[in-house]
Design a protein around this motif. Sequence first.
Motif, PDB file in Angstrom:
ATOM      1  N   VAL A  44      11.709 -10.346 -12.128  1.00 54.84           N
ATOM      2  CA  VAL A  44      11.143 -11.665 -11.826  1.00 54.84           C
ATOM      3  C   VAL A  44      10.000 -11.938 -12.807  1.00 54.84           C
ATOM      4  O   VAL A  44       9.245 -11.028 -13.154  1.00 54.84           O
ATOM      5  CB  VAL A  44      10.615 -11.671 -10.367  1.00 54.84           C
ATOM      6  CG1 VAL A  44       9.648 -12.796 -10.124  1.00 54.84           C
ATOM      7  CG2 VAL A  44      11.780 -11.739  -9.393  1.00 54.84           C
ATOM      8  N   PHE A  45       9.910 -13.154 -13.301  1.00 59.16           N
ATOM      9  CA  PHE A  45       8.782 -13.488 -14.191  1.00 59.16           C
ATOM     10  C   PHE A  45       7.829 -14.493 -13.559  1.00 59.16           C
ATOM     11  O   PHE A  45       6.626 -14.403 -13.718  1.00 59.16           O
ATOM     12  CB  PHE A  45       9.293 -14.030 -15.530  1.00 59.16           C
ATOM     13  CG  PHE A  45       9.949 -12.952 -16.345  1.00 59.16           C
ATOM     14  CD1 PHE A  45       9.181 -12.021 -17.017  1.00 59.16           C
ATOM     15  CD2 PHE A  45      11.324 -12.842 -16.393  1.00 59.16           C
ATOM     16  CE1 PHE A  45       9.774 -10.992 -17.733  1.00 59.16           C
ATOM     17  CE2 PHE A  45      11.925 -11.829 -17.108  1.00 59.16           C
ATOM     18  CZ  PHE A  45      11.155 -10.901 -17.781  1.00 59.16           C
ATOM     19  N   THR A  46       8.377 -15.494 -12.874  1.00 53.15           N
ATOM     20  CA  THR A  46       7.496 -16.477 -12.228  1.00 53.15           C
ATOM     21  C   THR A  46       7.951 -16.674 -10.783  1.00 53.15           C
ATOM     22  O   THR A  46       9.070 -16.323 -10.416  1.00 53.15           O
ATOM     23  CB  THR A  46       7.562 -17.849 -12.922  1.00 53.15           C
ATOM     24  OG1 THR A  46       8.920 -18.275 -12.901  1.00 53.15           O
ATOM     25  CG2 THR A  46       7.053 -17.803 -14.343  1.00 53.15           C
ATOM     26  N   GLY A  47       7.070 -17.256  -9.983  1.00 52.35           N
ATOM     27  CA  GLY A  47       7.437 -17.662  -8.637  1.00 52.35           C
ATOM     28  C   GLY A  47       7.601 -16.526  -7.655  1.00 52.35           C
ATOM     29  O   GLY A  47       7.075 -15.442  -7.819  1.00 52.35           O
ATOM     30  N   GLN A  48       8.353 -16.821  -6.586  1.00 50.08           N
ATOM     31  CA  GLN A  48       8.558 -15.951  -5.423  1.00 50.08           C
ATOM     32  C   GLN A  48       7.227 -15.557  -4.797  1.00 50.08           C
ATOM     33  O   GLN A  48       6.326 -16.379  -4.731  1.00 50.08           O
ATOM     34  CB  GLN A  48       9.469 -14.780  -5.780  1.00 50.08           C
ATOM     35  CG  GLN A  48      10.833 -15.290  -6.214  1.00 50.08           C
ATOM     36  CD  GLN A  48      11.941 -14.268  -6.183  1.00 50.08           C
ATOM     37  OE1 GLN A  48      12.953 -14.496  -6.810  1.00 50.08           O
ATOM     38  NE2 GLN A  48      11.819 -13.180  -5.479  1.00 50.08           N
ATOM     39  N   ALA A  49       7.088 -14.308  -4.344  1.00 39.55           N
ATOM     40  CA  ALA A  49       5.910 -13.978  -3.546  1.00 39.55           C
ATOM     41  C   ALA A  49       4.643 -13.904  -4.401  1.00 39.55           C
ATOM     42  O   ALA A  49       4.710 -13.684  -5.610  1.00 39.55           O
ATOM     43  CB  ALA A  49       6.139 -12.655  -2.843  1.00 39.55           C
ATOM     44  N   ASP A  50       3.488 -14.067  -3.733  1.00 39.85           N
ATOM     45  CA  ASP A  50       2.241 -14.043  -4.513  1.00 39.85           C
ATOM     46  C   ASP A  50       1.041 -13.473  -3.765  1.00 39.85           C
ATOM     47  O   ASP A  50      -0.035 -13.379  -4.317  1.00 39.85           O
ATOM     48  CB  ASP A  50       1.886 -15.454  -5.013  1.00 39.85           C
ATOM     49  CG  ASP A  50       1.626 -16.411  -3.861  1.00 39.85           C
ATOM     50  OD1 ASP A  50       1.820 -16.011  -2.708  1.00 39.85           O
ATOM     51  OD2 ASP A  50       1.225 -17.550  -4.132  1.00 39.85           O
ATOM     52  N   GLY A  51       1.191 -13.105  -2.486  1.00 37.26           N
ATOM     53  CA  GLY A  51       0.031 -12.639  -1.728  1.00 37.26           C
ATOM     54  C   GLY A  51      -0.027 -11.124  -1.671  1.00 37.26           C
ATOM     55  O   GLY A  51       0.989 -10.465  -1.471  1.00 37.26           O
ATOM     56  N   LEU A  52      -1.213 -10.571  -1.868  1.00 36.07           N
ATOM     57  CA  LEU A  52      -1.390  -9.116  -1.782  1.00 36.07           C
ATOM     58  C   LEU A  52      -2.447  -8.811  -0.730  1.00 36.07           C
ATOM     59  O   LEU A  52      -3.591  -9.252  -0.860  1.00 36.07           O
ATOM     60  CB  LEU A  52      -1.829  -8.543  -3.129  1.00 36.07           C
ATOM     61  CG  LEU A  52      -0.745  -8.529  -4.197  1.00 36.07           C
ATOM     62  CD1 LEU A  52      -1.363  -8.274  -5.551  1.00 36.07           C
ATOM     63  CD2 LEU A  52       0.307  -7.481  -3.898  1.00 36.07           C
ATOM     64  N   SER A 104     -12.113  -2.442   4.079  1.00 33.91           N
ATOM     65  CA  SER A 104     -11.292  -1.979   2.958  1.00 33.91           C
ATOM     66  C   SER A 104     -12.116  -2.174   1.683  1.00 33.91           C
ATOM     67  O   SER A 104     -12.934  -3.086   1.611  1.00 33.91           O
ATOM     68  CB  SER A 104     -10.010  -2.809   2.858  1.00 33.91           C
ATOM     69  OG  SER A 104      -9.302  -2.466   1.681  1.00 33.91           O
ATOM     70  N   PRO A 105     -11.902  -1.336   0.669  1.00 39.89           N
ATOM     71  CA  PRO A 105     -12.606  -1.559  -0.605  1.00 39.89           C
ATOM     72  C   PRO A 105     -12.161  -2.857  -1.260  1.00 39.89           C
ATOM     73  O   PRO A 105     -12.836  -3.375  -2.137  1.00 39.89           O
ATOM     74  CB  PRO A 105     -12.159  -0.383  -1.468  1.00 39.89           C
ATOM     75  CG  PRO A 105     -11.444   0.565  -0.583  1.00 39.89           C
ATOM     76  CD  PRO A 105     -11.050  -0.158   0.658  1.00 39.89           C
ATOM     77  N   PHE A 106     -11.020  -3.389  -0.847  1.00 39.65           N
ATOM     78  CA  PHE A 106     -10.422  -4.508  -1.565  1.00 39.65           C
ATOM     79  C   PHE A 106     -10.277  -5.728  -0.674  1.00 39.65           C
ATOM     80  O   PHE A 106     -10.231  -5.623   0.536  1.00 39.65           O
ATOM     81  CB  PHE A 106      -9.058  -4.085  -2.126  1.00 39.65           C
ATOM     82  CG  PHE A 106      -9.135  -2.777  -2.857  1.00 39.65           C
ATOM     83  CD1 PHE A 106      -9.893  -2.663  -4.011  1.00 39.65           C
ATOM     84  CD2 PHE A 106      -8.516  -1.641  -2.358  1.00 39.65           C
ATOM     85  CE1 PHE A 106     -10.018  -1.454  -4.665  1.00 39.65           C
ATOM     86  CE2 PHE A 106      -8.631  -0.421  -3.008  1.00 39.65           C
ATOM     87  CZ  PHE A 106      -9.387  -0.328  -4.160  1.00 39.65           C
ATOM     88  N   ARG A 107     -10.223  -6.884  -1.324  1.00 41.86           N
ATOM     89  CA  ARG A 107     -10.028  -8.139  -0.602  1.00 41.86           C
ATOM     90  C   ARG A 107      -8.587  -8.598  -0.829  1.00 41.86           C
ATOM     91  O   ARG A 107      -7.992  -8.264  -1.843  1.00 41.86           O
ATOM     92  CB  ARG A 107     -10.958  -9.231  -1.158  1.00 41.86           C
ATOM     93  CG  ARG A 107     -12.393  -8.802  -1.286  1.00 41.86           C
ATOM     94  CD  ARG A 107     -13.123  -8.798   0.047  1.00 41.86           C
ATOM     95  NE  ARG A 107     -14.391  -8.098  -0.076  1.00 41.86           N
ATOM     96  CZ  ARG A 107     -14.602  -6.833   0.280  1.00 41.86           C
ATOM     97  NH1 ARG A 107     -13.640  -6.120   0.821  1.00 41.86           N
ATOM     98  NH2 ARG A 107     -15.773  -6.258   0.123  1.00 41.86           N
ATOM     99  N   ASN A 108      -8.089  -9.438   0.068  1.00 40.29           N
ATOM    100  CA  ASN A 108      -6.755  -9.988  -0.152  1.00 40.29           C
ATOM    101  C   ASN A 108      -6.748 -10.773  -1.459  1.00 40.29           C
ATOM    102  O   ASN A 108      -7.711 -11.466  -1.781  1.00 40.29           O
ATOM    103  CB  ASN A 108      -6.368 -10.910   1.002  1.00 40.29           C
ATOM    104  CG  ASN A 108      -6.154 -10.116   2.291  1.00 40.29           C
ATOM    105  OD1 ASN A 108      -5.970  -8.901   2.246  1.00 40.29           O
ATOM    106  ND2 ASN A 108      -6.182 -10.801   3.403  1.00 40.29           N
ATOM    107  N   MET A 109      -5.653 -10.634  -2.213  1.00 37.36           N
ATOM    108  CA  MET A 109      -5.612 -11.278  -3.533  1.00 37.36           C
ATOM    109  C   MET A 109      -4.296 -12.014  -3.731  1.00 37.36           C
ATOM    110  O   MET A 109      -3.330 -11.803  -3.005  1.00 37.36           O
ATOM    111  CB  MET A 109      -5.779 -10.220  -4.634  1.00 37.36           C
ATOM    112  CG  MET A 109      -7.144  -9.578  -4.592  1.00 37.36           C
ATOM    113  SD  MET A 109      -7.574  -8.759  -6.118  1.00 37.36           S
ATOM    114  CE  MET A 109      -7.814 -10.088  -7.260  1.00 37.36           C
ATOM    115  N   LEU A 110      -4.297 -12.848  -4.768  1.00 39.68           N
ATOM    116  CA  LEU A 110      -3.093 -13.602  -5.104  1.00 39.68           C
ATOM    117  C   LEU A 110      -2.716 -13.362  -6.555  1.00 39.68           C
ATOM    118  O   LEU A 110      -3.561 -13.477  -7.446  1.00 39.68           O
ATOM    119  CB  LEU A 110      -3.347 -15.092  -4.862  1.00 39.68           C
ATOM    120  CG  LEU A 110      -3.636 -15.351  -3.379  1.00 39.68           C
ATOM    121  CD1 LEU A 110      -4.472 -16.576  -3.190  1.00 39.68           C
ATOM    122  CD2 LEU A 110      -2.347 -15.419  -2.596  1.00 39.68           C
TER     123      LEU A 110
END
Length: 665
Positions: A44-52, A104-110
């Motif tokens: 995949v190069f663009t689109g689909q899922a994006d939330g981490l 958590s050490p990390f925040r939700n990211m996109l």
Amino acid sequence: VNNTSESQTDVLIIGAGPSGLMAAYWMARCGVNARIVDKRGTKVFTGQADGLRCRTLEIFDSMGFQHRVQHEGHVAVEANFWVPDGKGNLVRQGPHCSRKVNESPFRNMLLNQGRIERFLLDSIREHSSLQVERGVIAEAFKYDCTKESGLDDYPITVTLRTLSDAEANPSDLRAEEGGSCKVASGVTRGNLLQDDWEELISKSQAKETKTEIVKCKYLIGCDGAHSWTRKQVNIPLEGSTTDHLWGVIDVVPISNFPDMRRLGTVTHSTGTILVIPRERNMVRLYVPVQTIETNTIGQGRFDRSKITLEMIKRRIQTIFAPYTFDFQICDWWAAYQIGQRIAPTFSKDNRVFLAGDAVHTHSPKVGLGMNMSMQDGFNIGWKVAMVAKGVAYPSILSTYDSERHRLAEMLLDFDRHWSGLFTESDDEEKAQNMIKVVEFFEDFADGRRSFYGASSLVWKKKEDANPSASTSVYSYWNLIPGERFPPVKLRMQADGNLKWTTGILQSDGRFRVVILAGDVRVRAQRGRVETLAKRLSSCGSVGKSIVDRYVSLDDRLKSTLDIVAIHSAPWMEVEFFDFPNILYPFDAVRGWNYEKIWCDDACVWDRDCDGKGYERWGIDRTRGAMTIVRPDQYIGWVGELEDVEEMIHYLDGVLVAQTLMGGAE
Ligand code: FAD
């Protein structure tokens, strides 16, 4: 010319999306004889899922590439909810911010799925020569159930066919030169980073079509919502009788809406838009388009070609009014039809496993599709890898179903509550309801809690099973078998450098004995730690150190067990060599291993390292405790420094000992 060949592999993974790549990571890390195929000609190069979600980032930290997400992605923590004020205007309600951001050490990211796949592929390449075989489709399947229990048998036969270029690269995936926006394809040089672009242009080579019959011991089907593997083993997807059709666009918006760069929702009587700010000035917008009646297995599809980008844009403009909305650049858009469905089981005979969208589908707005899929692949990957290498017992494989199915049910429950709020027209209390749903599901969604039940990999004591009856000291601990090891930033004793436990407890295929050594300045406590070290140095009948007791992963890892100590004394008041030497192994070429002794003490130059780890773990700073952390950083067992026999009992139920293999004494 006979263009059919035959071969064998221990593990075959079908599908190289996020879940398949996660499973492949473990094969690479543990040196398993494995293959991974995907019918698409490219990733995949663009689109689909994006939330981490933050748990996924913790996993990435243990795999060594979380910093790449931090560098390229976009942080999203606060959310605003915009609703009509009844006078033709929109008003902001919020911001809502999680109260648990420090867990958590990390925040939700996109960040888009294509980049996540890039990082996974790079990590696999770093550890092995395993490569995704692209443009290769799995087409036929045979399973010989008489070979189910023979560990050296190959009960599964899969026919693979190499596709022609046209089959593997449908026209919307083909590379198009030029920097301007190609809305139809979404793939242009302008929106790809250099490493992805180079891969894309090198892929469009014509391939000779051929067929291969592959025998394998274990099959992991990570082949998406229409999973071919799932159909071969007759496992249905069950669930809702409606699908929702969503318009989703990734654009650089031109708009006077004040919160265009902030996460949030905008409500209108006809539906609610989800606004997700992304990397490179891009914003993703989800808008409900239509509800479609289906049967329980999702048949009854809508002709998605009737949906156009212009239609989606107009719908967004209506909801955003009186604010304006337009764009010149669109990276990707789709009309995405999906319903809430789940497979009743995720495996067959502990030989065939299904992960990711292959076993659960839901609306894209919970931001969990890619996260849950990767975490499925991560969960099954290490278990299959260790069993295929012969270092762990096959009985651990059944824990995949018991651990992940329960979470998939919670995922669907969350989605039912959350996505209902996007289509219901009542907007009076919408913002409050959204906040309630987010808060209720937060621990699960962000991955702070995993809810894994008792099994051979999760040793629950009697009092854990019935907390109200408990009088045990363990019930006060926050180290709970079946949950992740709560992350804390620590100082390395040898050099004072800092690291989160998510990076210390690496995903390298090892179980870890984590000795919470307590305050080693206190004489009696030092004595307890020394006694423990002696017991670990000569364990039971094998007569070897506990680290050497278990079978190694070839020469990659000397043992499948590692020992790490974390003490609670002030960093400056103890010395590295004060500890028993089981904690600083020596190699004649590389010298001492300095990375096994850590300290929970505050550091003046980094506020994250606050010396409060023991408090977070609920452990007495003087007495300490001991725990086993699984290769995926979940807690397997917990006890006192004296509970060595119980701990070895746990390990012996999971890892194959040298004696049983006839290994060197
Ligand atoms: P997938 O990523 O679907 O990977 C499955 C892979 O298996 C594919 O690469 C496929 O080519 C391969 N495969 C299938 N059958 C075979 C076979 N027989 N032989 C060989 N290979 C095979 N999620 C969101 O959160 N937000 C979104 O906006 C969003 N939009 C989406 C839009 C589209 C068009 C799609 C398809 C998905 C979208 N998703 C979205 C879902 C998200 O991408 C998935 O949740 C996630 O990718 C699941 O990962 P996976 O590895 O389980 O499956």
